[in-house]
Design an enzyme around this catalytic site. Sequence first.
Site, short mmCIF file in Angstrom:
data_model
loop_
_atom_site.label_atom_id
_atom_site.label_comp_id
_atom_site.label_asym_id
_atom_site.label_seq_id
_atom_site.Cartn_x
_atom_site.Cartn_y
_atom_site.Cartn_z
N ASN A 8 1.40 2.71 -1.76
CA ASN A 8 2.39 2.22 -2.58
C ASN A 8 3.72 2.87 -2.36
O ASN A 8 4.04 3.94 -2.82
CB ASN A 8 1.06 2.41 -3.75
N TRP A 9 4.45 2.02 -2.15
CA TRP A 9 5.98 2.33 -2.15
C TRP A 9 6.71 2.22 -2.98
O TRP A 9 7.66 2.96 -3.80
CB TRP A 9 6.74 1.75 -1.10
N LYS A 10 6.22 1.90 -4.70
CA LYS A 10 6.82 2.47 -5.67
C LYS A 10 7.68 1.53 -5.43
O LYS A 10 8.24 0.18 -5.11
CB LYS A 10 6.40 4.12 -6.10
N HIS A 41 -2.03 0.82 -12.63
CA HIS A 41 -2.01 1.88 -12.25
C HIS A 41 -1.13 2.56 -13.53
O HIS A 41 -0.52 2.26 -14.27
CB HIS A 41 -0.08 1.66 -11.07
N GLU A 79 -7.80 6.84 -9.56
CA GLU A 79 -6.77 8.43 -9.83
C GLU A 79 -6.70 8.78 -10.56
O GLU A 79 -6.31 8.71 -11.97
CB GLU A 79 -5.20 7.63 -9.46
N SER A 81 -1.45 12.67 -5.27
CA SER A 81 -0.74 13.45 -3.87
C SER A 81 -1.98 14.06 -2.83
O SER A 81 -2.11 15.13 -2.27
CB SER A 81 -1.20 14.78 -4.59
N GLY A 101 0.91 7.06 -2.35
CA GLY A 101 2.14 7.25 -2.72
C GLY A 101 3.47 8.13 -2.31
O GLY A 101 3.43 7.39 -1.24
C1 PEP Z 1 0.26 6.49 -6.65
O1 PEP Z 1 1.16 5.85 -6.96
O2 PEP Z 1 -1.12 5.69 -6.88
C2 PEP Z 1 0.15 7.86 -5.67
C3 PEP Z 1 -1.29 8.45 -5.72
O3 PEP Z 1 0.77 8.20 -5.75
P1 PEP Z 1 0.70 10.16 -5.09
O4 PEP Z 1 0.73 9.96 -4.20
O5 PEP Z 1 2.70 9.96 -5.04
O6 PEP Z 1 -0.11 11.00 -5.46
#
Ligand code: PEP
Length: 255
Positions: A6-8, A94, A166, A215, A236
Amino acid sequence: MLYVANWKMNPPSLNDAKRLLKNIRTGINTGVKDKKTQIIICPPAIFLTKLGRPSSLIKFGIQNIGSKERGAFTGEISVLMAADANVEYCLVNHSERKLYFNETTRDANQKIKLCLEKRITPIFCIGESQKQFKKGKTKPALENQLKQGLKDIGIMNIKKVILAYEPLWAISSQKGAKAENPDQILGINILIRKILFGLYDQKIARETKILYGGSVAPKNAALYVKNKSIDGFLIGSASLNSFSFLNIIKNCQKN
Ligand code: PEP
């Protein structure tokens, strides 16, 4: 194993996005090819049609779609546009959409239905808040999200939905985020499967793909896969660096 990047709202330019994808592709071709590995890249929507074609190993996903198929909704992207761009997966609900854009589980339900109608696989994100976790309310929180998000979706379609668990405070964009304890994730995976059993049947409970996100990094990914109940990761920040992303995959493949 599924590895969803997920590049956001990153990277800032198409050239950077192309470079990142090229580095991931090169790394995969020279080291992490394996029949059980499937990578899904979710770039910002504006780059989607400019990053080349999907391959058997790397598919594309969109980070969000509008909850209506068409109409006057400034700024939204329709599922029809996603399908036209050969998108095969879509993140739904999300935590950042819930937190910053007031997205509800009802919206999730509409988006999941739209995806399924257009043969796009929804990746439905569920997770409890830190407050709910501390009060021991993880089960009702997840149960409500699953009940509402999957409402009126026939059993044949439920099979096509991927879940991403998540816990809200474990996502790196949240203040004070920290990676969840891998043993607890096993417990929550079992809990989600029990909820699915209650709502549907044993086959759905057993076969639904459940990803973990929060994370995830090269140093902790392998700890999560040890418990074998995880079908993949939603990643992410670590997916914005090709070395980190590839190392997550490599470290998991060793287990
Ligand atoms: C996400 O964007 O779904 C995510 C889990 O981000 P990160 O890995 O940065 O916590």
